[in-house]
Design a protein around this motif. Structure first.
Motif, PDB file in Angstrom:
ATOM      1  N   PHE A 143       9.013   1.825  -8.973  1.00  0.00           N
ATOM      2  CA  PHE A 143       9.746   0.737  -8.240  1.00  0.00           C
ATOM      3  C   PHE A 143      11.347   1.019  -9.101  1.00  0.00           C
ATOM      4  O   PHE A 143      12.138   0.836  -8.639  1.00  0.00           O
ATOM      5  N   SER A 144      11.272   1.015 -10.487  1.00  0.00           N
ATOM      6  CA  SER A 144      12.487   0.871 -10.933  1.00  0.00           C
ATOM      7  C   SER A 144      13.295   2.485 -11.434  1.00  0.00           C
ATOM      8  O   SER A 144      14.272   2.378 -11.006  1.00  0.00           O
ATOM      9  N   LEU A 145      12.401   3.371 -11.715  1.00  0.00           N
ATOM     10  CA  LEU A 145      12.871   4.979 -11.874  1.00  0.00           C
ATOM     11  C   LEU A 145      13.074   5.427 -10.554  1.00  0.00           C
ATOM     12  O   LEU A 145      14.144   6.222 -10.560  1.00  0.00           O
ATOM     13  N   THR A 146      11.933   5.544  -9.947  1.00  0.00           N
ATOM     14  CA  THR A 146      12.058   6.427  -8.660  1.00  0.00           C
ATOM     15  C   THR A 146      12.691   5.658  -7.395  1.00  0.00           C
ATOM     16  O   THR A 146      13.463   6.154  -6.881  1.00  0.00           O
TER      17      THR A 146
ATOM     18  N   ASP B  27      -0.435   0.116 -13.476  1.00  0.00           N
ATOM     19  CA  ASP B  27       0.477  -1.019 -13.614  1.00  0.00           C
ATOM     20  C   ASP B  27       1.699  -0.451 -13.852  1.00  0.00           C
ATOM     21  O   ASP B  27       2.893  -0.427 -13.498  1.00  0.00           O
ATOM     22  N   MET B  28       1.821   0.522 -14.931  1.00  0.00           N
ATOM     23  CA  MET B  28       2.919   1.267 -15.205  1.00  0.00           C
ATOM     24  C   MET B  28       3.688   2.281 -14.222  1.00  0.00           C
ATOM     25  O   MET B  28       4.634   2.130 -14.178  1.00  0.00           O
ATOM     26  N   GLN B  29       2.630   2.880 -13.664  1.00  0.00           N
ATOM     27  CA  GLN B  29       3.080   3.822 -12.372  1.00  0.00           C
ATOM     28  C   GLN B  29       3.957   2.964 -11.305  1.00  0.00           C
ATOM     29  O   GLN B  29       4.894   3.451 -10.834  1.00  0.00           O
TER      30      GLN B  29
ATOM     31  N   GLY C  53       6.596  -9.355  -7.101  1.00  0.00           N
ATOM     32  CA  GLY C  53       5.751  -8.867  -8.187  1.00  0.00           C
ATOM     33  C   GLY C  53       6.663  -7.830  -9.007  1.00  0.00           C
ATOM     34  O   GLY C  53       6.068  -7.633 -10.245  1.00  0.00           O
ATOM     35  N   PHE C  54       8.007  -7.977  -8.941  1.00  0.00           N
ATOM     36  CA  PHE C  54       8.888  -7.098 -10.090  1.00  0.00           C
ATOM     37  C   PHE C  54      10.036  -7.833 -10.349  1.00  0.00           C
ATOM     38  O   PHE C  54      10.919  -7.250 -10.666  1.00  0.00           O
ATOM     39  N   SER C  55       9.881  -9.184 -10.146  1.00  0.00           N
ATOM     40  CA  SER C  55      11.256 -10.065 -10.675  1.00  0.00           C
ATOM     41  C   SER C  55      11.473  -9.898 -12.201  1.00  0.00           C
ATOM     42  O   SER C  55      12.501  -9.851 -12.223  1.00  0.00           O
ATOM     43  N   HIS C  56      10.332  -9.718 -12.979  1.00  0.00           N
ATOM     44  CA  HIS C  56      10.926  -9.514 -14.359  1.00  0.00           C
ATOM     45  C   HIS C  56      11.401  -8.345 -14.431  1.00  0.00           C
ATOM     46  O   HIS C  56      12.395  -8.050 -15.388  1.00  0.00           O
TER      47      HIS C  56
ATOM     48  N   ASN D 262       0.697  -1.283  -0.027  1.00  0.00           N
ATOM     49  CA  ASN D 262      -0.057  -0.085  -0.027  1.00  0.00           C
ATOM     50  C   ASN D 262       0.881   1.286  -0.042  1.00  0.00           C
ATOM     51  O   ASN D 262       0.527   2.278   0.136  1.00  0.00           O
ATOM     52  N   GLY D 263       2.191   1.304  -0.017  1.00  0.00           N
ATOM     53  CA  GLY D 263       3.010   2.260  -0.003  1.00  0.00           C
ATOM     54  C   GLY D 263       3.084   3.046  -1.030  1.00  0.00           C
ATOM     55  O   GLY D 263       4.112   3.510  -1.590  1.00  0.00           O
ATOM     56  N   THR D 264       1.887   3.230  -1.922  1.00  0.00           N
ATOM     57  CA  THR D 264       1.772   3.955  -3.157  1.00  0.00           C
ATOM     58  C   THR D 264       1.159   5.293  -3.143  1.00  0.00           C
ATOM     59  O   THR D 264       0.320   5.824  -4.040  1.00  0.00           O
ATOM     60  N   GLY D 265       1.190   5.995  -1.781  1.00  0.00           N
ATOM     61  CA  GLY D 265       0.507   7.098  -1.968  1.00  0.00           C
ATOM     62  C   GLY D 265      -0.844   7.065  -1.484  1.00  0.00           C
ATOM     63  O   GLY D 265      -1.785   8.144  -1.382  1.00  0.00           O
TER      64      GLY D 265
END
Length: 1456
Positions: free
Chosen positions: A980-983, A973-975, A1002-1005, A869-872
């Motif tokens: 996760f990857s850019l920020t 999903d994109m956000q 959920g981000f292994s790929h 839930n840490g997405t704001g």
């Protein structure tokens, strides 16, 4: 005559120095002729009579020898000198005898051999035993006689030019140097001034060698009184002749100079630094550093740092390489160039050694270096020298300098001022120099990698990497050992970086790394604390070392096999998981595609290797059959391997055939009439979601419901009877992983063509009728959980189907993929409802490489929900495990100001459900990045939507379009992916050891892609995102025009409005997150940034690649500004403001956009925000957005103080006068519910603005002081307005903010404002007085707040009281000090201030403590001796400001 002749010889030398070779020839010839002509004369003189000189010398005890023998002395030299002096003084011809003596001496030394003898030490006569063994030369003994000294010195200096160009004569003697040596260390020099003048005259005409000898001897010749004068002359000479830099600096170092002259000389030397020869540089640096004092160390070191350009001392590698090539072509001709780079590195080493010795022995210099480096605030200004000095400071023994170097390096790396490019340059050009500092480099790298700050970790990694590449084998071994230590530490951030570095070293330097394979193998003993991703990396690098093409690492193959078999045979899931991951990695290395080197060999795998690969895969498969989680993990790992590695075709074919057969056997069934008649399941079965046109019975279906029922039944049996494991059972858990493996195998085998399995995209699933969700409350707990599991498996199946077929080009396939996306969104809505009625439910695992796959306790999902839930969004995890109504009271308290009826509650309910599903994100299969390509389809227009917002696909067969709900689903999903990857990429490395759930689930790929690839992919999608953005804009524009500019008009569909608003907001967030990627600041990514901005700019104005970055930023800003008119909510408006702010920062001049950004933020703040249902926006999310937007406005506005006064003075005043539910007229977002938000931001920004006001200086002009005073007057007035608002708004949060920021503002005033008052009091008395009076009113109110806090005993408030009171007391005494400084201390009067509450009423309970509440009045006065009544008062620790009246009893009572 003789003297005249000799003087002319000096002039002759002076006139001919320009052509030394010629002079040399002439002088030697002249000398020979002179000698030959003198021989007979000298012989005659010896025979006839002895001269005064010879006679006196013999009488005094020295026998003059000829033919090369040394003169002999029979007495001690002191006795000799005394006898000569007595003979001269007793002579009847005294004092003329002196000149005669010297004239005879001159005649005697006309012969060069005699002259040389006189310059050489005398020897004692063999018969004299009491004479010491060492004696001075005859000339030096004579120079000790004061009456002869001046004449003899003149003679010597006149003789010197004769030998200037002789160089070293027979016997290795240098006559000019011997002459100069006679003058050193004399007991007393009679005429120092004349001697200095003559020596400097000689320096001006002598050749360089003689000049150097004279200059370096000056400190040993001259007395201290002459040091300053000679230093000035040397300083002037230094400016003219850089060849003499070293001797002059040596001489200056030894002279005793005054501090002012030393500073002058040092500045002159500093000015010539750029022109100094490289080999002279160490001496120059040493002189500069050894001539500093504590007071000027910082200034000198900063100047030296600025002017010392080490980059120009070392040839670039390209030139070095070209010189080496030249050397190989002509070894004789370029012998000197071969050592050029080496000698330059030696010089740099010597310079650094000078710095090292200076910082080691002078603490002030080490502190000055740290300050100088720390004060650089631009990336371009940092030099290689900065890094090298930090290494030097770290390697000194002083703990303070070591810690200081570490602190500064971390600070610079964290702020992005020291970057990898600088580190790379340092290692590339100065590896030989840096080798000496290797221990420090290693220690700093360790410290950086261990740092909890994720920003500095990569830099430490680069230090390791460059050290391994640049240094020798000993250093390489140390680097590997240190990295292995990091991996074994168990701290996730360290482990990730260290494994990443080891992997990169194995790829770049396989043969060197193979030597240290046994070190790396040691990590296998410490795998308990590693995550799945870390274990994967570890086995990847180990298997590459052991089974790669480099055979040096083959000695660890057996150990690897032993470990894998041991782990696979374990019954503990954790160890089995390690075994599966390791085995698959080994298969990847053993079965890797070999590059075609020789035609005959290496093109394909040997049969033996193929047999080993097959055996290993069979072993893994058989070991994991008994556990569905293990089998699913095996399928996922194998799928990842096939996706990420190039395997040998034989291996791919073998895996592919096996997978296709097994999948059909396990999960696919034929559709038949008996499907509906199955009764052994909890729910009746039926085939759903069929997309095939042909509805005949010949199709296939995915056998989901029966498998899930069997799984449930099996679990129940196992729990009841504890039956042993079956050999093999098919679990629905394996469905999605197995399909992913199948799809990737087919892609690899058929080059992306999925024709073999395309029936699976449209085939139905055997499920149950979904109407059962409506009756979820009437089902039993087991049935509800079964239904939820069924929905999870179905959604995950569809997610994998979308992953598989999203890249297919055929329109029919695209249609089916779009339908599957719609199926997912519909099923998610059903799942939300089912979950709401199933508290405490634990979903089936879908990501199998997490920390735990088996036996997850019921406590974990709650944690996962919070983590996910840490997405704001608001945390609603408790609601997930509670009945639907359980979280409603919580909702009500969160929005306690909102007293809306049913519609509001319904909206809250919807929000809660959607948020709660976000908490379950770890239980869904990961969508690949390629799925986002679906965003390139057009957005569905409103005319094609039915009432449920779903497309009727049958009506729109011509074009594939994306519905709003699906758009929101993909953008969410994109956000998540971008955050996760850019920020959040660095943040995920921070070792939060207490958090059990892993944020990477959920981000292994996604983790297997580089951030650069992800950013590039997002930039490719930008045109599609802009199209969707424009569609949303058009949608809301149309809506507004249809409703005559009203949001909540009759034609507004509330649900549609909500979905489109979410889409609009997500689009802006996604574009902002993409453009905010920190990687764009790296030099190599500039073109990608230009491409991204070019997309935005191109939507508005056609432009080619010729546009500069600044122009692109300008056009992009203008393009995005056009969306401001259709913002549906405040949070969307905030996203637009943040995006514009991000875009403006990408150019070189962000200040140019400040005004536009501020006016846009103000426009949004001045807008009344209404939801589609007609109510005003409110709630915690609205308040958060408002807080950020107001901060953006105040950060970008030109005059913060004026803006604060406008809001506080006008807006809040309007609010006070308005009725309860009304807003401020000029600021519609300001109402009683949002007052706290406004108040907090205004106080915080006011305090920031106060900190930015420059401190007052003595040197300030009257105008500058007036300007600063005016600024402080504004700030204090704003502060007064804000502090006094607590009388109206006296809630606890407002008081808390007031006390917190009130203290901070007061501290800023004490630090920056009071020095200004000190200096400007006399010139601007009235202004200062007015300012302090206003401030006193505010401080008194702060004192009342402290009293209020104490009465109410509110801990959150009383925590602030001691610090506030301390600052208030400091303020009182600081004002007293200011008045004393300006001789006005009589205007300061101190009395007792009573404690009062917020309303100004006396606090009776504290009346007895009046004596403790000593309070002071800081006061200003007028001209003359006239004293004003006291204007300010203080309470124990406070400054309070209200005019005070002095009553008759003498006590001070403050009245409001």
């Amino acid at each position: 005559m003789m003297r005249k002749k000799r003087r002319s010889s000096v002039e002759k030398v002076a006139g001919t120095t320009a052509a030394p070779k010629k002079t040399l020839g002439e002088s030697t010839e002249a000398k020979k002729s002179r000698n030959s002509s003198r021989q007979p004369k000298e012989a005659a003189s010896e025979e006839t009579s002895e001269t005064v000189f010879v006679t006196f010398v013999k009488k005094a005890g020295v026998s003059l020898k000829h033919n090369g023998a040394s003169h002999e002395i029979a007495v001690d030299q002191v006795v000799f000198q005394k006898r000569i002096q007595q003979q001269l003084q007793k002579s009847p011809r005294y004092p003329d005898i002196l000149k005669e003596f010297v004239t005879d001496l001159e005649a005697y030394v006309e012969n060069p051999d005699r002259f040389r003898n006189c310059l050489l030490p005398c020897v004692p006569q063999p018969s004299e035993g009491d004479v010491s063994s060492f004696q001075e030369s005859l000339i030096r003994m004579l120079l000790g006689i004061e009456m002869l000294q001046t004449l003899i010195i003149s003679t010597l200096l006149e003789k010197l030019p004769e030998f200037m160009f002789d160089g070293i004569v027979d016997g290795g003697l240098n006559i000019p140097r011997m002459i100069i040596n006679q003058l050193k260390w004399l007991d007393r020099v009679v005429d120092t001034k004349e001697l200095a003048a003559k020596l400097m005259e000689l320096v001006s005409v002598a050749p360089v060698e003689v000049q150097r000898d004279i200059i370096t001897s000056l400190p040993e010749i001259l007395e201290d009184s002459q040091h300053n004068d000679i230093a000035r002359e040397l300083n002037a000479l230094l400016q003219e002749n850089t060849q003499l830099t070293v001797p002059i600096l040596d001489a200056l170092s030894s002279l005793n100079l005054s501090s002012s002259l030393l500073t002058e000389v040092r500045e002159a030397v500093m000015a010539t630094l750029a022109a100094v020869q490289l080999e002279d540089l160490p001496v120059v640096v040493k002189f500069i550093l050894h001539s500093v004092s504590a007071s000027n160390a910082h200034e000198v070191v900063s100047n030296l740092r600025q002017k010392l350009e080490l980059e120009q001392c070392v040839l670039p590698p390209v030139l070095q390489a070209s010189q080496i090539r030249m050397k190989s072509k002509s070894s004789a001709g370029s012998a000197s160039t071969a050592t050029a780079s080496g000698s330059s590195q030696d010089s740099v080493t010597l310079v650094l050694d000078c710095i090292k010795s200076a910082v080691r022995f002078q603490k002030t210099i080490s502190e000055a270096w740290l300050k100088a480096i720390e004060s650089v605030d631009d990336v371009e200004d940092h030099k290689v020298l900065d890094l090298l000095v930090l290494f030097i400071l770290h390697c000194t023994n002083a703990n303070q300098s070591r810690r200081g170097a570490e602190r500064v390096l971390k600070l610079k790396v964290r702020t992005g001022l020291m970057r990898e490019a600088l580190l790379q340059k340092t290692f590339r050009d100065y590896s030989q120099v840096m080798r000496g500092y290797f221990p420090s480099i290693l220690a700093l790298a360790q410290s950086l990698v261990r740092s909890p700050d994720p920003c500095v970790v990569p830099f430490g990694g680069q230090m390791y990497s460059h050290s391994f590449t640049a240094f020798d084998s000993y250093c390489q071994q140390e680097v590997v050992g240190s990295l292995v230590t990091h991996v074994c530490s168990g701290v996730s951030g360290e482990v990730d970086v260290a494994l990443e570095l080891l992997c990169s070293l194995v790829v770049e330097k396989p043969s060197e790394m193979a030597l240290y394979a046994v070190f790396v193998k040691g990590i296998l003993d410490y795998m308990d604390n590693l995550t799945a991703q870390q274990i994967r990396r570890l086995f990847h690098l180990l298997s590459r070392l052991a089974f790669g093409q480099q055979q040096q690492g083959s000695h660890i193959q057996d150990d690897m096999h032993i470990v894998i078999r041991k782990q696979l045979s374990s019954t503990v899931p954790k160890y089995k998981r390690i075994g599966i991951i390791g085995a698959v990695m080994i298969v990847g290395s053993m079965g890797a595609l070999r590059p075609k080197g020789k035609e005959s060999q290496s093109s394909s795998l040997s049969q033996e290797t193929l047999r080993q690969v097959t055996a290993l895969l069979e072993l893994v498969k058989s070991s994991s059959e008994s556990s569905p989680e293990a089998a699913a993990l095996y399928y996922d790992e194998l799928a990842n391997l096939i996706w990420s590695s190039a395997l040998d075709p034989q291996v791919e074919e073998m895996i592919g055939m096996s997978v296709l057969d097994d999948f059909q056997d396990d999960f696919v069934v034929d559709l038949g009439p008996d499907i509906a008649g199955l009764v052994s399941f909890i729910f009746p079965a039926c085939a759903l979601y069929n997309l095939e046109e042909d509805e005949s019975q010949g199709g296939i279906a995915i056998n989901l419901l029966p498998l899930l029922a069997k799984e449930t039944q099996h679990k129940g049996e196992q729990q009841r009877s504890q039956i042993g494991k079956q050999n093999r059972r098919v679990s629905p858990l394996c469905l999605s992983p197995f399909f992913r493996l199948l799809r990737l195998c087919e892609e690899k085998r058929h080059q992306g063509d999925l024709e073999e399995i395309d029936a699976l995209v449209g085939c139905p699933l055997i499920l149950t009728n979904m109407d059962v969700v409506d009756k979820v409350d009437s089902l039993s707990k087991a049935e509800r959980e079964f239904l939820c599991s069924l929905l999870f498996h179905t959604i995950n199946w569809f997610r994998e189907v979308v992953n598989a077929f999203c890249t297919q080009k055929e329109t029919e396939m695209k249609m089916k993929v779009m339908t599957r996306l719609q199926n997912i969104t519909v099923l998610q809505a059903l799942l939300e409802r089912a979950l709401a009625g199933t508290p405490g439910y634990m979903p089936p695992v879908s990501n199998f490489d997490g920390e735990t796959t088996d036996g997850i306790s019921f406590g974990v999902p709650v944690n996962k929900a919070k983590k996910g839930n840490g997405t704001g969004k608001k945390r609603k995890a408790p609601g997930k495990n509670a009945p639907e109504g359980a979280s409603q009271p919580e909702e009500a308290t969160e929005a306690d100001e909102t007293q809306q009826e049913q519609p509001e509650k319904e909206k809250e309910k919807e929000n809660r459900l959607s948020v709660r599903l976000t908490a379950y994100r770890p239980f869904f299969r990961e969508l690949d990045m390629e799925v986002l390509s679906v965003l390139q389809c057009g957005l569905l227009s409103r005319s094609l939507l039915d009432s449920e917002l779903h497309t009727k696909m049958t009506e729109v067969q011509e074009e594939v379009v994306l519905g709003p709900t699906e758009l929101v689903f993909l953008l969410e999903d994109m956000q998540h992916k971008l955050e996760f990857s850019l920020t959040a990429a660095p943040a995920k490395r921070a070792p939060f050891l207490k958090m059990r759930a892993d944020k990477t689930v959920g981000f292994s790929h996604l983790q297997q892609r580089s951030t650069k690839d992800i950013a590039s992919y997002c930039v490719q999608l930008l045109p599609a995102l802009c199209s969707h953005l424009e569609n949303c804009h058009n949608h809301f524009q149309t809506l507004l025009s249809e409703n005559n500019g009203v949001v909540d008009g009759p034609s507004t569909d509330v649900e549609e409005h909500q979905v489109m608003s979410s889409g609009y907001q997500l689009l802006l967030q996604v574009i902002n997150t993409t453009l905010n990627w920190s990687g764009f600041s790296q030099p190599g990514q500039r073109s990608l940034l230009k491409k991204a901005l070019g997309v935005l700019a191109g939507r508005l104005k056609e432009g080619g690649p010729e546009l500069t970055l600044e122009q692109l930023v300008k056009h992009s800003f203008e393009y995005l500004l056009n969306f401001r008119s259709t913002m549906p909510s405040l949070s969307t408006a905030l996203c637009l403001s943040q995006l514009l702010s991000t875009v403006s920062e990408k150019g070189g001049n962000p200040g140019a956009y400040r005004e536009q950004t501020a006016s846009l933020a103000r426009r949004f703040l001045n807008q009344s925000w209404v939801t589609a249902s007609g109510e005003k926006e409110r709630g915690s999310k609205f308040n958060e957005a408002l807080h950020t937007l107001l901060s953006i406005y105040l950060e970008h506005v030109d005059d913060v103080l004026k803006a604060v006064e406008e809001i506080a003075g006008e807006g809040i005043t309007e609010l006070i006068n308005a009725s309860k539910d009304e807003s401020s007229a000029s600021w519609p977002t300001l109402n009683r519910q949002t007052f706290l938000v406004f108040y907090k931001v205004l106080m915080a920004e006011l305090e920031k603005a106060a900190r930015r006001i420059p401190a007052g200086k003595t040197s300030d002009s009257s105008e500058a002081q007036s300007e600063k005073l005016l600024t402080w007057n504004l700030a204090v007035r704003d502060f007064h307005i804000l502090v006094n608002l607590v009388k109206v708004f006296d809630s606890r949060p407002v008081l808390n903010v007031s006390l917190k920021y009130g203290r901070l503002f007061l501290e800023s005033f004490l630090k920056l404002g009071m020095p200004l008052l000190d200096y400007s009091f006399k010139r601007h008395k009235e202004d200062v007085q007015s300012l302090l009076k206003t401030f006193q009113l505010s401080t008194r109110q702060l004192h009342h707040m402290c009293g209020h806090s104490k009465i109410h005993q509110d801990t959150s408030l009383t925590n602030h009281v001691p610090a506030v009171k301390k600052s208030l007391e400091l303020f009182v005494y600081r004002v007293k000090a200011m008045l004393t400084l300006n001789n006005c201390q009589e205007a300061f009067w101190m009395g007792n201030l009573k404690n009062r509450n917020l309303k100004g009423e006396e606090i009776l309970s504290q009346r007895s403590q009046g004596s403790d509440d000593d309070d002071d009045d800081d006061e200003e006065e007028e001209e003359g001796n006239q004293e004003l009544p006291p204007a300010q008062e203080q309470s124990d620790d406070e400054t309070n400001c209200h005019p005070s009246v002095k009553p008759e009893d003498g006590s001070d009572i403050s009245h409001k």
